[in-house]
Design a protein around this motif. Structure first.
Motif, PDB file in Angstrom:
ATOM      1  N   VAL A   1     -14.790  71.477  39.823  1.00  0.00           N
ATOM      2  CA  VAL A   1     -13.969  72.291  40.716  1.00  0.00           C
ATOM      3  C   VAL A   1     -14.130  71.781  42.138  1.00  0.00           C
ATOM      4  CG1 VAL A   1     -14.010  74.371  39.287  1.00  0.00           C
ATOM      5  CG2 VAL A   1     -15.777  74.028  40.988  1.00  0.00           C
ATOM      6  N   ARG A   2     -13.102  71.985  42.938  1.00  0.00           N
ATOM      7  CA  ARG A   2     -13.114  71.565  44.338  1.00  0.00           C
ATOM      8  C   ARG A   2     -13.424  72.800  45.190  1.00  0.00           C
ATOM      9  NH1 ARG A   2     -10.756  67.222  47.004  1.00  0.00           N
ATOM     10  NH2 ARG A   2      -9.816  66.628  45.039  1.00  0.00           N
ATOM     11  N   ILE A   3     -14.405  72.658  46.074  1.00  0.00           N
ATOM     12  CA  ILE A   3     -14.788  73.749  46.975  1.00  0.00           C
ATOM     13  C   ILE A   3     -14.437  73.325  48.393  1.00  0.00           C
ATOM     14  CG2 ILE A   3     -16.703  75.051  47.931  1.00  0.00           C
ATOM     15  CD1 ILE A   3     -18.072  74.856  45.291  1.00  0.00           C
ATOM     16  N   ARG A   4     -13.712  74.197  49.081  1.00  0.00           N
ATOM     17  CA  ARG A   4     -13.382  73.931  50.479  1.00  0.00           C
ATOM     18  C   ARG A   4     -13.190  75.251  51.194  1.00  0.00           C
ATOM     19  NH1 ARG A   4      -7.747  73.731  52.132  1.00  0.00           N
ATOM     20  NH2 ARG A   4      -6.461  74.499  50.433  1.00  0.00           N
ATOM     21  N   ARG A   5     -13.325  75.203  52.497  1.00  0.00           N
ATOM     22  CA  ARG A   5     -13.115  76.389  53.327  1.00  0.00           C
ATOM     23  C   ARG A   5     -11.802  76.208  54.062  1.00  0.00           C
ATOM     24  NH1 ARG A   5     -18.246  78.682  56.206  1.00  0.00           N
ATOM     25  NH2 ARG A   5     -16.492  79.720  57.131  1.00  0.00           N
ATOM     26  N   GLY A   6     -10.797  76.950  53.654  1.00  0.00           N
ATOM     27  CA  GLY A   6      -9.493  76.861  54.294  1.00  0.00           C
ATOM     28  C   GLY A   6      -9.296  78.016  55.270  1.00  0.00           C
ATOM     29  N   PRO A   7      -8.510  77.801  56.302  1.00  0.00           N
ATOM     30  CA  PRO A   7      -8.279  78.871  57.281  1.00  0.00           C
ATOM     31  C   PRO A   7      -7.338  79.931  56.740  1.00  0.00           C
ATOM     32  CG  PRO A   7      -6.958  76.965  57.827  1.00  0.00           C
ATOM     33  CD  PRO A   7      -7.823  76.559  56.663  1.00  0.00           C
ATOM     34  N   LYS A   8      -7.462  81.136  57.245  1.00  0.00           N
ATOM     35  CA  LYS A   8      -6.539  82.224  56.921  1.00  0.00           C
ATOM     36  C   LYS A   8      -5.346  82.096  57.865  1.00  0.00           C
ATOM     37  CE  LYS A   8      -9.505  84.394  54.227  1.00  0.00           C
ATOM     38  NZ  LYS A   8      -9.408  84.356  52.818  1.00  0.00           N
ATOM     39  N   VAL A   9      -4.232  81.640  57.333  1.00  0.00           N
ATOM     40  CA  VAL A   9      -3.074  81.295  58.161  1.00  0.00           C
ATOM     41  C   VAL A   9      -2.547  82.519  58.906  1.00  0.00           C
ATOM     42  CG1 VAL A   9      -0.729  80.372  58.125  1.00  0.00           C
ATOM     43  CG2 VAL A   9      -2.475  79.385  56.659  1.00  0.00           C
ATOM     44  N   ILE A  10      -2.486  83.663  58.254  1.00  0.00           N
ATOM     45  CA  ILE A  10      -1.922  84.853  58.901  1.00  0.00           C
ATOM     46  C   ILE A  10      -2.735  85.245  60.143  1.00  0.00           C
ATOM     47  CG2 ILE A  10      -3.164  86.534  57.501  1.00  0.00           C
ATOM     48  CD1 ILE A  10       0.477  86.818  58.605  1.00  0.00           C
ATOM     49  N   ARG A  11      -4.025  85.006  60.122  1.00  0.00           N
ATOM     50  CA  ARG A  11      -4.842  85.324  61.302  1.00  0.00           C
ATOM     51  C   ARG A  11      -4.518  84.395  62.466  1.00  0.00           C
ATOM     52  NH1 ARG A  11     -10.696  86.666  58.579  1.00  0.00           N
ATOM     53  NH2 ARG A  11      -9.963  88.485  57.411  1.00  0.00           N
TER      54      ARG A  11
END
Length: 122
Positions: free
Chosen positions: A12-22
């Motif tokens: 599995v790929r683990i990454r921290r993506g930003p919350k676009v709506i914020r």
């Protein structure tokens, strides 16, 4: 003695993506603040009240701020894809107990489990 529960491993790929709506909301908020500052520092026009001028300027600056916030979120999302890691995850499926039909289904923050499985990273 080995664990009798069936397991399955997969990559599995683990990454921290930003919350676009914020990011969009913060950009829109900064656009509104910029509109307010612009109305306060520019000379008053006799044809428009302060509220009308604020509304007109906000109609322009709020969407621009939201678009800039969204663009920043997309940029940070692309960066997070490059920084992602691939790890091995192990899925453990719990066996049904004789009293499982009487028990209430457990719900977590994402709602009820679909298959009763539990994901864990060793």
């Amino acid at each position: 003695m080995s664990d009798p529960r069936p397991t399955a491993e997969r990559q599995v790929r683990i990454r921290r993506g930003p919350k676009v709506i914020r990011f969009v909301a913060v950009g829109a908020g900064l656009g509104a603040i910029a509109a307010f500052i612009d109305v306060q520092v520019t000379p008053k026009d006799a044809n428009y009240s302060t509220a009308q001028a604020l509304g007109f300027i906000a109609l322009v600056l709020v969407p621009i701020g939201a678009a800039l916030g969204a663009a920043l979120a997309v940029l940070l999302d692309r960066i997070s894809i490059r920084r992602s890691r691939i790890v091995t995850a192990e899925r453990i499926r719990a066996r049904a107990t004789p009293h499982a039909a009487e028990a209430k289904p457990q719900t977590g923050p994402a709602g009820p489990a679909q298959d009763g499985g539990v994901d864990r990273i060793p």
